[in-house]
Design an enzyme around this catalytic site. Structure first.
Site, short mmCIF file in Angstrom:
data_model
loop_
_atom_site.label_atom_id
_atom_site.label_comp_id
_atom_site.label_asym_id
_atom_site.label_seq_id
_atom_site.Cartn_x
_atom_site.Cartn_y
_atom_site.Cartn_z
N LYS A 12 -12.04 0.60 -2.31
CA LYS A 12 -10.96 1.30 -3.00
C LYS A 12 -11.30 1.40 -4.50
O LYS A 12 -12.21 2.13 -4.83
CB LYS A 12 -9.63 0.62 -2.69
CG LYS A 12 -9.28 0.92 -1.21
CD LYS A 12 -8.13 0.18 -0.64
CE LYS A 12 -7.94 0.67 0.80
NZ LYS A 12 -7.21 -0.27 1.63
N HIS B 100 -5.37 -3.41 -3.14
CA HIS B 100 -4.99 -2.41 -4.16
C HIS B 100 -4.86 -3.00 -5.56
O HIS B 100 -4.46 -2.30 -6.49
CB HIS B 100 -3.69 -1.71 -3.76
CG HIS B 100 -3.79 -1.04 -2.43
ND1 HIS B 100 -4.37 0.21 -2.27
CD2 HIS B 100 -3.46 -1.45 -1.19
CE1 HIS B 100 -4.36 0.54 -0.99
NE2 HIS B 100 -3.81 -0.45 -0.32
N SER C 115 0.79 -1.23 0.00
CA SER C 115 0.00 0.00 0.00
C SER C 115 0.82 1.28 0.00
O SER C 115 0.35 2.31 -0.45
CB SER C 115 -0.98 -0.01 1.17
OG SER C 115 -0.31 -0.31 2.38
#
Ligand SMILES: *Cc1c(COP(=O)(O)O)cnc(C)c1O
Length: 419
Positions: free
Chosen positions: A235, A204, A176
């Site tokens: 996200k 991610h 991250s």
């Protein structure tokens, strides 16, 4: 009574107190804060879906059908048609037999690790794993061992020696704070060889990597019965929540045993419906991923000649390694004065000497947005001046992988841990 005010004052004195800024309106590449517009490079909404009209419309329609609250735990009466459908879609999207929805990624990691391990078992963590993975291992009461970042050879040494009945290797798929990738195929091979599970945290990677945005496993072309994939839905997916996906038996076990699944109200069905809509947009809109690649290349080109370097990252996370904490903070401040919002990330969130600006890209950024950022950084570099950061990327010698790390010590090395 404990004097928390004094502790707060100490945090403030050490410049460690965090503050929040109040954002008006929807998330997007431009954020309105205190009546001023800021160009944002600080969000994880990589595909620009957090306020996508099609996804918002799905949420609104589902609110009409299901109401707002799920009213009970999924195992009582909170599991709706929308949740059931989303789990099937997620399993198909990731390419694993079954999926289970959680209310957040943090809760998913705590629940999964606690379901799979306990006292007497061992959890092996990459040195740069997310805080929720560390907390999960700690809460499970398992022994845990940290291996140097992306060092499969070191992991194999400790795995081979481990006598625990259950072994679980955990790693971020995309790290991250660095945007680099874990060697998933290699890790899965090791887990197969040493009879361990591999929990891949793809917070991610989902939406960003792989064909149609199917995530890091698809990107690596990896299938293994030893892999459990955790992905987040807040996200790139732009909504909220998370999921665990894997072999049907292991997912059933997690459903039976994950306390963060059992003892919490199911997340609202309207969010499940919005997520289903988002998965369709993600698979359809290849241009969003192509745009991210173009923007990353533009950024790299635009930052050429700065005294600082971007670390190599094939993802939307593009960290500009500055080195010195004060310089990183000064840069963040300068950019903010220019109406650009980029977070400075300093130790203990990242290893000492690697303070950075964590630039995150969105498919909704335009080349003009990037030009504003790169111009502002060149101006700031002229004004602030800085010695080039020549810290090598190899800064992981703190962790001794061959010895269990005391929980406290690991936490103190981690990004989101209290100092
Ligand atoms: C954000 C994040 C999480 C937590 O997910 P939430 O849904 O925000 O709780 C877990 N792991 C990683 C690597 C993350 O970046």
């Amino acid at each position: 009574m404990h004097d928390f005010q004094q502790e707060l004052d100490q945090l403030a004195a050490q410049s460690l107190a965090r503050t929040r800024r109040v954002v008006a309106g929807a998330q997007g590449p431009v954020l309105r804060v205190d009546d001023r517009d800021y160009l944002s490079f600080c969000s994880n909404d990589y595909l620009g879906l957090a306020s996508h009209p099609e996804i918002v419309a799905a949420a609104v329609a589902a609110a009409g059908e299901y109401g707002v609250g799920a009213a009970a735990s999924a195992l009582i009466s909170g599991h709706s048609v929308a949740h059931e459908q989303l789990e099937q879609e997620l399993a198909a999207f990731i390419g694993l037999p079954r999926a289970l929805c959680f209310s957040s990624g943090y809760m998913a990691n705590i629940g999964i690790i606690g379901a799979l391990t306990g006292p007497g078992d061992t959890v092996f963590l990459d040195r740069l794993s997310h805080a929720s993975l560390i907390d999960g291992a700690r809460l499970a009461g398992a022994e845990f061992r940290v291996f140097p970042h992306n060092d499969a050879a070191r992991l194999e040494q400790v795995l081979a020696r481990c006598k625990s009945p259950r072994k679980l290797v955990v790693t971020d798929a995309v790290f991250s704070m660095d945007g680099d990738l874990a060697p998933l195929a290699e890790l899965a091979t090791l887990c197969e060889r040493h009879d361990a599970w591999l929990l891949v945290d793809d917070a991610h990677g989902v939406g960003v990597l792989g064909p149609q945005g199917r995530g890091s496993l698809a990107h690596a072309g990896l299938t293994s019965p030893h892999v459990i994939c955790m992905g987040t839905l807040g996200k790139a997916v732009g909504v909220a929540g998370a999921f665990a996906a894997g072999d049907a038996t292991i997912i059933e076990w997690i459903m039976q045993r994950a306390r963060t699944y059992m003892f919490t109200t199911a997340h609202p069905p309207l969010l499940a419906a919005a997520t289903s809509a988002s998965l369709r947009v993600i698979a359809r809109d290849q241009w969003r991923r192509e745009r991210l690649v173009e923007l990353a290349a533009l950024l790299r080109e635009g930052l050429h000649g700065l005294p600082w370097h971007l670390s190599p990252s094939p993802t939307a996370i593009q960290p500009l390694i500055v080195g010195d904490n004060a310089v990183a903070r000064a840069l963040m401040q300068r950019l903010r004065e220019d109406g650009i919002w980029v977070p400075a990330i300093c130790p203990p969130t990242v290893p000492k000497g690697t303070a950075r600006l964590r630039i995150s890209l969105s498919a909704l950024h335009t080349p003009a947005h990037l030009e504003r950022l790169t111009d502002a950084l060149h101006n700031a570099a002229r004004d602030i001046g800085a010695a080039p950061s020549n810290i090598a990327n190899d800064h992981f010698s703190l962790a001794r992988p061959d010895r269990a790390q005391p929980a406290q010590r690991v936490a103190s090395l981690h990004p989101d841990a209290p100092p």
